[in-house]
Design a protein around this motif. Structure first.
Motif, PDB file in Angstrom:
ATOM      1  N   ASN A  26      17.427  44.889  41.540  1.00 32.36           N
ATOM      2  CA  ASN A  26      18.294  45.353  40.460  1.00 32.36           C
ATOM      3  C   ASN A  26      19.477  44.406  40.314  1.00 32.36           C
ATOM      4  O   ASN A  26      20.071  44.305  39.264  1.00 32.36           O
ATOM      5  CB  ASN A  26      18.837  46.754  40.739  1.00 32.36           C
ATOM      6  N   HIS A  27      19.805  43.773  41.423  1.00 35.86           N
ATOM      7  CA  HIS A  27      20.918  42.819  41.468  1.00 35.86           C
ATOM      8  C   HIS A  27      20.486  41.680  42.377  1.00 35.86           C
ATOM      9  O   HIS A  27      19.912  41.912  43.432  1.00 35.86           O
ATOM     10  CB  HIS A  27      22.177  43.482  42.040  1.00 35.86           C
ATOM     11  N   ILE A  28      20.749  40.454  41.953  1.00 36.67           N
ATOM     12  CA  ILE A  28      20.371  39.287  42.747  1.00 36.67           C
ATOM     13  C   ILE A  28      21.605  38.453  43.030  1.00 36.67           C
ATOM     14  O   ILE A  28      22.477  38.299  42.176  1.00 36.67           O
ATOM     15  CB  ILE A  28      19.290  38.441  42.030  1.00 36.67           C
ATOM     16  N   VAL A  29      21.661  37.960  44.250  1.00 36.66           N
ATOM     17  CA  VAL A  29      22.689  37.008  44.640  1.00 36.66           C
ATOM     18  C   VAL A  29      21.956  35.813  45.234  1.00 36.66           C
ATOM     19  O   VAL A  29      21.175  35.968  46.168  1.00 36.66           O
ATOM     20  CB  VAL A  29      23.670  37.597  45.676  1.00 36.66           C
ATOM     21  N   ILE A  30      22.186  34.647  44.657  1.00 36.81           N
ATOM     22  CA  ILE A  30      21.594  33.413  45.181  1.00 36.81           C
ATOM     23  C   ILE A  30      22.723  32.633  45.842  1.00 36.81           C
ATOM     24  O   ILE A  30      23.734  32.329  45.215  1.00 36.81           O
ATOM     25  CB  ILE A  30      20.921  32.582  44.069  1.00 36.81           C
ATOM     26  N   ILE A  31      22.509  32.352  47.144  1.00 46.71           N
ATOM     27  CA  ILE A  31      23.513  31.655  47.944  1.00 46.71           C
ATOM     28  C   ILE A  31      22.895  30.366  48.468  1.00 46.71           C
ATOM     29  O   ILE A  31      21.763  30.358  48.934  1.00 46.71           O
ATOM     30  CB  ILE A  31      23.951  32.532  49.140  1.00 46.71           C
ATOM     31  N   ARG A  32      23.635  29.287  48.380  1.00 55.92           N
ATOM     32  CA  ARG A  32      23.207  28.019  48.972  1.00 55.92           C
ATOM     33  C   ARG A  32      24.414  27.369  49.614  1.00 55.92           C
ATOM     34  O   ARG A  32      25.484  27.278  49.017  1.00 55.92           O
ATOM     35  CB  ARG A  32      22.596  27.073  47.941  1.00 55.92           C
TER      36      ARG A  32
END
Length: 81
Positions: A26-32
């Protein structure tokens, strides 16, 4: 997990399997590299990017990193030939 999601239970999943995540998020967080590259709801992703695959979304928000990885893959292919 789908049953829990349908019951409104919050689920936090950390995964590299974006096909799996696509079915649930429902919610996405992309971390790099410790930086948030994207934090959006599924509705915001659809509005902004259309029906994009999460793999393609990851590539889009990490353009510089994706180009670097593609160069490495190309170098490996060339040296393997």
């Amino acid at each position: 997990m789908q049953k829990l999601k349908s019951q409104g239970v919050g689920i936090l999943i950390s995964t590299h399997d974006l096909n799996f995540a696509a079915e649930l998020y429902n919610h996405i967080v992309i971390i790099r590299d410790g930086s948030v590259k994207l934090s959006s709801t599924s509705a915001e992703v659809k509005t902004t990017y259309g029906n994009i695959l999460l793999e393609d979304l990851y590539t889009k928000v990490n353009t510089d990193h994706s180009k670097y990885i593609e160069e490495i893959i190309d170098d490996v292919r060339i040296s393997s030939s």
